[in-house]
Design a protein around this motif. Sequence first.
Motif, PDB file in Angstrom:
ATOM      1  N   UNK A  11       0.844  -1.192   0.000  1.00  0.00           N
ATOM      2  CA  UNK A  11       0.000   0.000   0.000  1.00  0.00           C
ATOM      3  C   UNK A  11       0.886   1.252   0.000  1.00  0.00           C
ATOM      4  N   UNK A  12       1.167   1.769   1.204  1.00  0.00           N
ATOM      5  CA  UNK A  12       2.046   2.945   1.309  1.00  0.00           C
ATOM      6  C   UNK A  12       3.445   2.490   1.733  1.00  0.00           C
ATOM      7  N   UNK A  13       3.887   1.392   1.166  1.00  0.00           N
ATOM      8  CA  UNK A  13       5.175   0.778   1.530  1.00  0.00           C
ATOM      9  C   UNK A  13       5.825   0.198   0.278  1.00  0.00           C
ATOM     10  N   UNK A  14       6.007   1.042  -0.716  1.00  0.00           N
ATOM     11  CA  UNK A  14       6.418   0.567  -2.036  1.00  0.00           C
ATOM     12  C   UNK A  14       7.919   0.310  -2.111  1.00  0.00           C
ATOM     13  N   UNK A  15       8.340  -0.726  -1.389  1.00  0.00           N
ATOM     14  CA  UNK A  15       9.755  -1.120  -1.350  1.00  0.00           C
ATOM     15  C   UNK A  15       9.826  -2.568  -0.867  1.00  0.00           C
ATOM     16  N   UNK A  16      10.955  -3.209  -1.151  1.00  0.00           N
ATOM     17  CA  UNK A  16      11.183  -4.571  -0.672  1.00  0.00           C
ATOM     18  C   UNK A  16      12.014  -4.574   0.609  1.00  0.00           C
ATOM     19  N   UNK A  17      12.923  -3.623   0.739  1.00  0.00           N
ATOM     20  CA  UNK A  17      13.786  -3.587   1.924  1.00  0.00           C
ATOM     21  C   UNK A  17      13.113  -2.889   3.101  1.00  0.00           C
ATOM     22  N   UNK A  18      13.398  -3.393   4.307  1.00  0.00           N
ATOM     23  CA  UNK A  18      12.887  -2.816   5.544  1.00  0.00           C
ATOM     24  C   UNK A  18      11.387  -2.561   5.474  1.00  0.00           C
ATOM     25  N   UNK A  19      10.677  -3.574   5.050  1.00  0.00           N
ATOM     26  CA  UNK A  19       9.217  -3.524   4.958  1.00  0.00           C
ATOM     27  C   UNK A  19       8.662  -4.500   5.998  1.00  0.00           C
ATOM     28  N   UNK A  20       8.071  -3.968   7.057  1.00  0.00           N
ATOM     29  CA  UNK A  20       7.709  -4.785   8.217  1.00  0.00           C
ATOM     30  C   UNK A  20       6.739  -5.911   7.873  1.00  0.00           C
ATOM     31  N   UNK A  21       5.664  -5.573   7.173  1.00  0.00           N
ATOM     32  CA  UNK A  21       4.661  -6.587   6.844  1.00  0.00           C
ATOM     33  C   UNK A  21       5.218  -7.624   5.880  1.00  0.00           C
ATOM     34  N   UNK A  22       5.992  -7.185   4.915  1.00  0.00           N
ATOM     35  CA  UNK A  22       6.589  -8.132   3.959  1.00  0.00           C
ATOM     36  C   UNK A  22       7.538  -9.089   4.679  1.00  0.00           C
ATOM     37  N   UNK A  23       8.341  -8.570   5.591  1.00  0.00           N
ATOM     38  CA  UNK A  23       9.258  -9.430   6.351  1.00  0.00           C
ATOM     39  C   UNK A  23       8.500 -10.480   7.137  1.00  0.00           C
ATOM     40  N   UNK A  24       7.375 -10.062   7.730  1.00  0.00           N
ATOM     41  CA  UNK A  24       6.556 -11.010   8.507  1.00  0.00           C
ATOM     42  C   UNK A  24       5.933 -12.059   7.592  1.00  0.00           C
ATOM     43  N   UNK A  25       5.459 -11.632   6.430  1.00  0.00           N
ATOM     44  CA  UNK A  25       4.843 -12.571   5.492  1.00  0.00           C
ATOM     45  C   UNK A  25       5.845 -13.620   5.029  1.00  0.00           C
ATOM     46  N   UNK A  26       7.086 -13.201   4.800  1.00  0.00           N
ATOM     47  CA  UNK A  26       8.115 -14.129   4.304  1.00  0.00           C
ATOM     48  C   UNK A  26       8.548 -15.153   5.339  1.00  0.00           C
ATOM     49  N   UNK A 226       9.444  14.120   1.133  1.00  0.00           N
ATOM     50  CA  UNK A 226       8.018  13.962   1.428  1.00  0.00           C
ATOM     51  C   UNK A 226       7.294  12.879   0.646  1.00  0.00           C
ATOM     52  N   UNK A 227       7.319  12.891  -0.702  1.00  0.00           N
ATOM     53  CA  UNK A 227       6.600  11.861  -1.461  1.00  0.00           C
ATOM     54  C   UNK A 227       7.116  10.452  -1.183  1.00  0.00           C
ATOM     55  N   UNK A 228       8.409  10.338  -0.879  1.00  0.00           N
ATOM     56  CA  UNK A 228       9.009   9.017  -0.653  1.00  0.00           C
ATOM     57  C   UNK A 228       8.577   8.430   0.691  1.00  0.00           C
ATOM     58  N   UNK A 229       8.387   9.288   1.690  1.00  0.00           N
ATOM     59  CA  UNK A 229       7.814   8.807   2.950  1.00  0.00           C
ATOM     60  C   UNK A 229       6.317   8.552   2.785  1.00  0.00           C
ATOM     61  N   UNK A 230       5.667   9.398   2.012  1.00  0.00           N
ATOM     62  CA  UNK A 230       4.223   9.255   1.788  1.00  0.00           C
ATOM     63  C   UNK A 230       3.891   7.908   1.152  1.00  0.00           C
ATOM     64  N   UNK A 231       4.674   7.507   0.163  1.00  0.00           N
ATOM     65  CA  UNK A 231       4.386   6.254  -0.547  1.00  0.00           C
ATOM     66  C   UNK A 231       5.311   5.114  -0.131  1.00  0.00           C
ATOM     67  N   UNK A 232       6.195   5.389   0.817  1.00  0.00           N
ATOM     68  CA  UNK A 232       6.994   4.323   1.393  1.00  0.00           C
ATOM     69  C   UNK A 232       8.053   3.756   0.479  1.00  0.00           C
ATOM     70  N   UNK A 233       8.617   4.572  -0.406  1.00  0.00           N
ATOM     71  CA  UNK A 233       9.724   4.063  -1.220  1.00  0.00           C
ATOM     72  C   UNK A 233      10.993   3.948  -0.383  1.00  0.00           C
ATOM     73  N   UNK A 234      10.982   4.561   0.795  1.00  0.00           N
ATOM     74  CA  UNK A 234      12.031   4.399   1.794  1.00  0.00           C
ATOM     75  C   UNK A 234      11.332   4.367   3.147  1.00  0.00           C
ATOM     76  N   UNK A 235      11.903   3.647   4.105  1.00  0.00           N
ATOM     77  CA  UNK A 235      11.258   3.569   5.421  1.00  0.00           C
ATOM     78  C   UNK A 235      11.694   4.726   6.302  1.00  0.00           C
ATOM     79  N   UNK A 236      10.812   5.119   7.208  1.00  0.00           N
ATOM     80  CA  UNK A 236      11.144   6.166   8.179  1.00  0.00           C
ATOM     81  C   UNK A 236      12.325   5.739   9.042  1.00  0.00           C
ATOM     82  N   UNK A 237      12.463   4.449   9.274  1.00  0.00           N
ATOM     83  CA  UNK A 237      13.580   3.951  10.093  1.00  0.00           C
ATOM     84  C   UNK A 237      14.915   4.180   9.387  1.00  0.00           C
TER      85      UNK A 237
END
Length: 434
Positions: A11-26, A226-237
Amino acid sequence: MTQRITIHWFRRDLRLNDNTALSAALKGKSPVLPLFIFDTNILDELDRDDARVHFIYKQLQHINLILKQKYKSSILIKLGNPLSVIQQLSSEYDIEAVHFNRDYEPYAIKRDQLLIDFLKEKGIKVESHKDHVLFEAHEVLKKDDSPYTVYTPYKKQWIKHFEDKTIRIKKIETNRFIQNNFDFPSLNFIGFKESNINVPDYNLSSIKNYAEERDFPYLNSTSFLGPHLRFGTVSIRQIIQSLKLEDSTFLSELIWREFFIQILVHFPHVVTKSFKKQYDRIKWRNNKEEFEKWCYGQTGYPLVDAGMRQLNKTGFMHNRVRMVCASFLCKHLLIDWRWGEAYFASKLLDFELASNNGNWQWSAGTGCDAAPYFRIFNPTEQQRKFDPHLMYIRQWVDDFDTLNYARPIVEHSMARKRALETYQEAVKSGIAES
């Protein structure tokens, strides 16, 4: 036999790295199907050449390319109502679990609850995860567990929590993606076309002198984060980890983002009403002709016009100029902040409901921690202070030095007096009714 899978819903996490839900799913037992849904409930409100949709599309192409090259997998792109899409997928696959990262906007909360209810009824495990923020609305509270409504004490408490926190960046360490090559639809199939506006890459090196330069719009001291945090192309962490702690001014801007998100969660009425309810009694003028001149940068106040023209052409506006433009609309023209908020929402590449709403209410004097209503920016003085050599203005107002440039649509001292009287009347009527 129906294939058993786990779904990660991007959704608002358009990345493979440091993606919390994706890591849990894997970490689950079954292979992961990466899914993105172009939500027609959102898309139907947008122009067909919306730059943000084009940006999302390009980021999904990037994710799909990595999935193909590294994992022999691909992302499934769907168009429609998310609940209907998940219902259809549940008839095509044996779904073990669905993972997604939480969204805190009212529409998303209602949408996600409908989905959660359906999945639980079907006996499918569903997990939502914290990813978009470092601290959620219930994590930074006063001693009596009530939410903060003033930024400075919230920031102090946020930093205390942060000092006790270890930031861990999650990397994909296993290939448990579904082995499939889904067709990747065209942008035209989704009902959109390429935009002339591009979202620039973010650049943290440009903020090395952020504290000293951030108020001067002609200087290139903008991260475009701003847009990159908004759409999650990079994580806030990742962003916070890469900052030095002495970058306190820039960190403060990131904390403002989480402050406004927790305000939205605790006080959802701010979406349509003033945080401070007495200001719902303001008698706005709402002159449509003046609003249109503001929208298109034809107010005769060069700093306001430069900001609005920059916004219309690029989807971006310098933060100092955003405050001046917003204050001018609400206080000089006495036009409802919701009109301006909606216009910014339609244009800003980094539009995020919580921040847009919070900043507009701050400028209008109607919100939590707002600038007091009697603080009225003088746009001419702001220009003299922050664009003294007219570099920013001449960049965006191409008719500034010509006879065709607009005359001021309102006189500052008259407008200031009118605003003060209008706001005072609203405050008095609120006191009288209480």
